[in-house]
Write a protein that holds these residues in place. Structure first.
Motif, PDB file in Angstrom:
ATOM      1  N   MET A 171       0.848  -1.198   0.000  1.00  0.00           N
ATOM      2  CA  MET A 171       0.000   0.000   0.000  1.00  0.00           C
ATOM      3  C   MET A 171       0.875   1.236   0.000  1.00  0.00           C
ATOM      4  O   MET A 171       1.724   1.409   0.864  1.00  0.00           O
ATOM      5  CB  MET A 171      -0.901   0.008   1.240  1.00  0.00           C
ATOM      6  CG  MET A 171      -1.786   1.241   1.350  1.00  0.00           C
ATOM      7  SD  MET A 171      -2.705   1.328   2.905  1.00  0.00           S
ATOM      8  CE  MET A 171      -1.372   1.686   4.054  1.00  0.00           C
ATOM      9  N   GLN A 172       0.676   2.104  -0.980  1.00  0.00           N
ATOM     10  CA  GLN A 172       1.488   3.309  -1.104  1.00  0.00           C
ATOM     11  C   GLN A 172       0.580   4.502  -1.372  1.00  0.00           C
ATOM     12  O   GLN A 172      -0.412   4.384  -2.091  1.00  0.00           O
ATOM     13  CB  GLN A 172       2.499   3.149  -2.235  1.00  0.00           C
ATOM     14  CG  GLN A 172       3.397   4.366  -2.464  1.00  0.00           C
ATOM     15  CD  GLN A 172       4.546   4.064  -3.403  1.00  0.00           C
ATOM     16  OE1 GLN A 172       5.472   3.342  -3.047  1.00  0.00           O
ATOM     17  NE2 GLN A 172       4.494   4.623  -4.610  1.00  0.00           N
ATOM     18  N   SER A 173       0.909   5.635  -0.783  1.00  0.00           N
ATOM     19  CA  SER A 173       0.130   6.837  -1.034  1.00  0.00           C
ATOM     20  C   SER A 173       0.987   8.066  -0.784  1.00  0.00           C
ATOM     21  O   SER A 173       2.011   8.000  -0.094  1.00  0.00           O
ATOM     22  CB  SER A 173      -1.130   6.882  -0.151  1.00  0.00           C
ATOM     23  OG  SER A 173      -0.781   6.837   1.220  1.00  0.00           O
ATOM     24  N   ILE A 174       0.543   9.167  -1.367  1.00  0.00           N
ATOM     25  CA  ILE A 174       1.158  10.465  -1.143  1.00  0.00           C
ATOM     26  C   ILE A 174       0.148  11.331  -0.392  1.00  0.00           C
ATOM     27  O   ILE A 174      -1.009  11.435  -0.803  1.00  0.00           O
ATOM     28  CB  ILE A 174       1.552  11.139  -2.465  1.00  0.00           C
ATOM     29  CG1 ILE A 174       2.686  10.364  -3.147  1.00  0.00           C
ATOM     30  CG2 ILE A 174       1.976  12.591  -2.228  1.00  0.00           C
ATOM     31  CD1 ILE A 174       3.025  10.872  -4.542  1.00  0.00           C
ATOM     32  N   ILE A 175       0.590  11.920   0.714  1.00  0.00           N
ATOM     33  CA  ILE A 175      -0.264  12.815   1.490  1.00  0.00           C
ATOM     34  C   ILE A 175       0.340  14.206   1.366  1.00  0.00           C
ATOM     35  O   ILE A 175       1.495  14.425   1.732  1.00  0.00           O
ATOM     36  CB  ILE A 175      -0.357  12.372   2.963  1.00  0.00           C
ATOM     37  CG1 ILE A 175      -0.868  10.940   3.050  1.00  0.00           C
ATOM     38  CG2 ILE A 175      -1.287  13.299   3.731  1.00  0.00           C
ATOM     39  CD1 ILE A 175       0.194   9.877   2.999  1.00  0.00           C
ATOM     40  N   ARG A 176      -0.453  15.132   0.838  1.00  0.00           N
ATOM     41  CA  ARG A 176       0.081  16.463   0.540  1.00  0.00           C
ATOM     42  C   ARG A 176      -0.475  17.503   1.498  1.00  0.00           C
ATOM     43  O   ARG A 176      -1.524  17.301   2.129  1.00  0.00           O
ATOM     44  CB  ARG A 176      -0.236  16.861  -0.907  1.00  0.00           C
ATOM     45  CG  ARG A 176      -1.721  17.060  -1.176  1.00  0.00           C
ATOM     46  CD  ARG A 176      -2.008  17.440  -2.617  1.00  0.00           C
ATOM     47  NE  ARG A 176      -1.331  18.663  -3.044  1.00  0.00           N
ATOM     48  CZ  ARG A 176      -1.674  19.354  -4.135  1.00  0.00           C
ATOM     49  NH1 ARG A 176      -2.680  18.950  -4.907  1.00  0.00           N
ATOM     50  NH2 ARG A 176      -1.018  20.448  -4.455  1.00  0.00           N
ATOM     51  N   GLY A 177       0.235  18.631   1.588  1.00  0.00           N
ATOM     52  CA  GLY A 177      -0.241  19.711   2.425  1.00  0.00           C
ATOM     53  C   GLY A 177       0.234  21.056   1.913  1.00  0.00           C
ATOM     54  O   GLY A 177       1.337  21.163   1.363  1.00  0.00           O
ATOM     55  N   LYS A 178      -0.593  22.058   2.093  1.00  0.00           N
ATOM     56  CA  LYS A 178      -0.162  23.438   1.792  1.00  0.00           C
ATOM     57  C   LYS A 178       1.059  23.757   2.637  1.00  0.00           C
ATOM     58  O   LYS A 178       2.011  24.401   2.178  1.00  0.00           O
ATOM     59  CB  LYS A 178      -1.302  24.411   2.105  1.00  0.00           C
ATOM     60  CG  LYS A 178      -0.998  25.880   1.847  1.00  0.00           C
ATOM     61  CD  LYS A 178      -2.194  26.747   2.219  1.00  0.00           C
ATOM     62  CE  LYS A 178      -1.928  28.214   1.972  1.00  0.00           C
ATOM     63  NZ  LYS A 178      -1.854  28.512   0.515  1.00  0.00           N
ATOM     64  N   TYR A 179       1.014  23.241   3.894  1.00  0.00           N
ATOM     65  CA  TYR A 179       2.159  23.329   4.795  1.00  0.00           C
ATOM     66  C   TYR A 179       2.346  21.957   5.431  1.00  0.00           C
ATOM     67  O   TYR A 179       1.384  21.371   5.931  1.00  0.00           O
ATOM     68  CB  TYR A 179       1.931  24.366   5.899  1.00  0.00           C
ATOM     69  CG  TYR A 179       1.590  25.741   5.389  1.00  0.00           C
ATOM     70  CD1 TYR A 179       2.570  26.571   4.831  1.00  0.00           C
ATOM     71  CD2 TYR A 179       0.284  26.218   5.472  1.00  0.00           C
ATOM     72  CE1 TYR A 179       2.248  27.834   4.371  1.00  0.00           C
ATOM     73  CE2 TYR A 179      -0.042  27.486   5.017  1.00  0.00           C
ATOM     74  CZ  TYR A 179       0.940  28.281   4.456  1.00  0.00           C
ATOM     75  OH  TYR A 179       0.623  29.542   3.991  1.00  0.00           O
ATOM     76  N   VAL A 180       3.560  21.457   5.415  1.00  0.00           N
ATOM     77  CA  VAL A 180       3.894  20.198   6.091  1.00  0.00           C
ATOM     78  C   VAL A 180       4.832  20.543   7.244  1.00  0.00           C
ATOM     79  O   VAL A 180       5.937  21.053   7.029  1.00  0.00           O
ATOM     80  CB  VAL A 180       4.567  19.194   5.125  1.00  0.00           C
ATOM     81  CG1 VAL A 180       4.950  17.924   5.876  1.00  0.00           C
ATOM     82  CG2 VAL A 180       3.640  18.878   3.964  1.00  0.00           C
TER      83      VAL A 180
END
Length: 511
Positions: A1-10
């Motif tokens: 299981m692979q995913s990318i979690i994005r954010g305006k700010y990390v």
């Protein structure tokens, strides 16, 4: 299981008291529950074009929070026990209803996850019965966390003496009138686990769950007054043998400070140090009445402290010396204990409480900072559990536990561009802004709904269960609670006059 979690700010981690690592338009790549890359979103999506993406790009992405000190689901207030000074509260806690522990645990897990908590230190106790019955109830609690997908560090608090006041059961029994004695004796007889049974419980649970990613088992000396010397010896030896952390309530109130003086002639910390308990495996819950010399020893030995700010306020325990602990370099976690200031388990609210409660008069730099409180709620908490350095930061190789918070909820209708992102998060983020929570890369909460379990159905089950009339045991405990309360007051009236009229930021400076 692979995913990318994005954010305006990390926001990946705190760097020091005033700094943190922040990536704008960033993202985290996780594979099978472990973080494998962190960087600019454009770079990660270009390198992994077929990977599923979570987040709209208008959220703040942070490490999942850790509740470092927790006990029950429905709050004592909900179950009929009002906030009182801690020592009297033990008597009013008798009135609480019998409830299915699986459902009860889910209730507080809903609240914790919805505020971004991904890991909890669950300190279980007060369970009547023999070892098989207690172990079955422990498995109900652990099973609830497994069902909802949350990480848990579970421990059953060892109490082998002084089950109601700070003296032996038989001695307090002799203080109460004849008509109260049978009720109180039956209450004491409910607690059948001795110290060796408790260690056997730990061994059994540790063996069953030791290979699980989201369940860990540790030890819990309940408090100095609740543990005999034999119990402290067994706990120290077991912790050494298994390399198992311990979480121990200590000097939560001035009365507990006085108990330690009477028992050992010094501080509670000095007493438990005789058994070799101090060190990186030990976390002290509360620690409100630690002396200056205690704080030095805590720092020198690498012992941790869990700060339960709301609980200390609600039960009139005092204000912990957080600024002194931080200045000494002690690792401090945040715990919500039985319930936070709003009678729920809201870590976002609790962080603000910690931030504000320790603002000593003056203009120096010893008050809590945004980065410090953020660290306490994330990495600081993780270090007090068996998960240790595997959680608490967004860092390659660590567990992919994360929370996404809507930036619009924080910044709308206006937020000055000069306001630092973490300042805005700590001071303005609310539960309604939590968009998603991930544990080991799995989405367990998204847009107000839990992915594994129907919250509304569980709440209906709890409601229906508690509509039934009180059973005979519940009725008897309510009668006992009312009958014994005046005798609790009398015991403590003659026991010790708490320190009063001392500024909160100096109250722990005396031995």
């Amino acid at each position: 299981m692979q995913s990318i979690i994005r954010g305006k700010y990390v926001i990946t981690r705190a760097l020091d008291r005033h700094g943190w690592e922040q990536i704008e338009n960033g993202a985290v790549l996780q594979r099978d529950g472990v973080i494998t890359a962190i960087g600019a979103f454009d770079d990660l999506i270009r390198q992994h074009p077929d990977t599923a993406v979570m987040g709209s790009g208008n959220e703040v992405l942070l490490p999942g929070f850790v509740n470092g000190h927790h006990h029950v689901g429905l709050t004592p207030l909900q179950l009929g026990s009002p906030d009182m000074p801690l020592e009297l509260w033990f008597g009013t806690r008798m009135v609480t209803r019998d409830i299915d522990l699986y459902l009860d645990t889910l209730y507080s897990a809903f609240e914790m996850i919805a505020s971004g908590i991904t890991t909890v230190q669950h300190i279980h106790g007060w369970m009547p019965g023999k070892l098989p019955a207690v172990e079955a109830r422990a498995e109900q609690v652990i099973g609830a966390y497994e069902k909802i997908g949350m990480r848990v560090s579970y421990c059953f608090a060892l109490r082998d003496q002084n089950h109601l006041v700070y003296e032996a059961n038989q001695d307090f029994l002799a203080r109460v009138p004849a008509e109260v004695k049978p009720l109180l004796a039956r209450y004491f007889d409910r607690f059948e686990l001795d110290a060796e049974d408790n260690i056997a419980l730990f061994g059994s649970l540790h063996g069953k769950h030791r290979d699980k990613d989201r369940v860990k088992i540790q030890l819990a000396p309940a408090n100095l007054h609740w543990c005999s010397d034999q119990a402290l010896e067994l706990l120290a030896a077991t912790s050494e043998r298994y390399d198992a952390p311990l979480h121990m309530h200590l000097v939560e109130t001035a009365y507990q400070k006085e108990y330690a003086r009477r028992r050992g002639g010094g501080t509670a910390l000095d007493y438990i140090a005789r058994f070799g308990l101090l060190g990186p495996r030990l976390t002290l819950g509360h620690g409100v009445w630690l002396s200056e010399s205690d704080i030095e020893k805590v720092a020198e030995t690498g012992t941790h402290v869990c700060h339960n700010c709301s609980s200390n306020f609600r039960l009139r325990s005092g204000v912990a010396p957080l600024n002194r602990l931080e200045a000494a370099g002690v690792n401090v976690a945040i715990g919500l204990d039985e319930a936070g200031i709003n009678d729920d388990r809201d870590m976002l609210q609790e962080m603000r409480m910690v931030l504000r409660a320790h603002r000593e008069p003056g203009m120096d730099d010893r008050v809590p900072t945004m980065a410090q409180v953020f660290r306490m709620a994330s990495e600081g908490g993780a270090l007090t559990t068996p998960y240790g350095a595997s959680l608490g930061r967004l860092e390659v190789g660590r567990g992919a536990d994360m929370v996404l918070i809507d930036w619009n909820q924080i910044s709308f209708p206006y937020l000055d561009a000069e306001v630092p992102v973490l300042d805005a998060v700590i001071q303005r983020a609310k539960v309604e802004g939590v968009r998603a929570v991930l544990v080991a890369g799995e989405v367990v909460y998204r847009d107000g709904r839990f992915t594994r379990i129907d919250r509304d159905a569980v709440l209906r089950q709890i409601s229906d269960m508690l509509k039934r009339p009180l059973n005979d045991d519940e009725m008897e405990r309510r009668r006992l609670s009312k009958a014994v309360l005046p005798h609790l007051r009398a015991f403590y009236d003659s026991y010790h006059a708490p320190e009063r009229h001392v500024p909160f930021y100096r109250q722990s400076s005396k031995v």
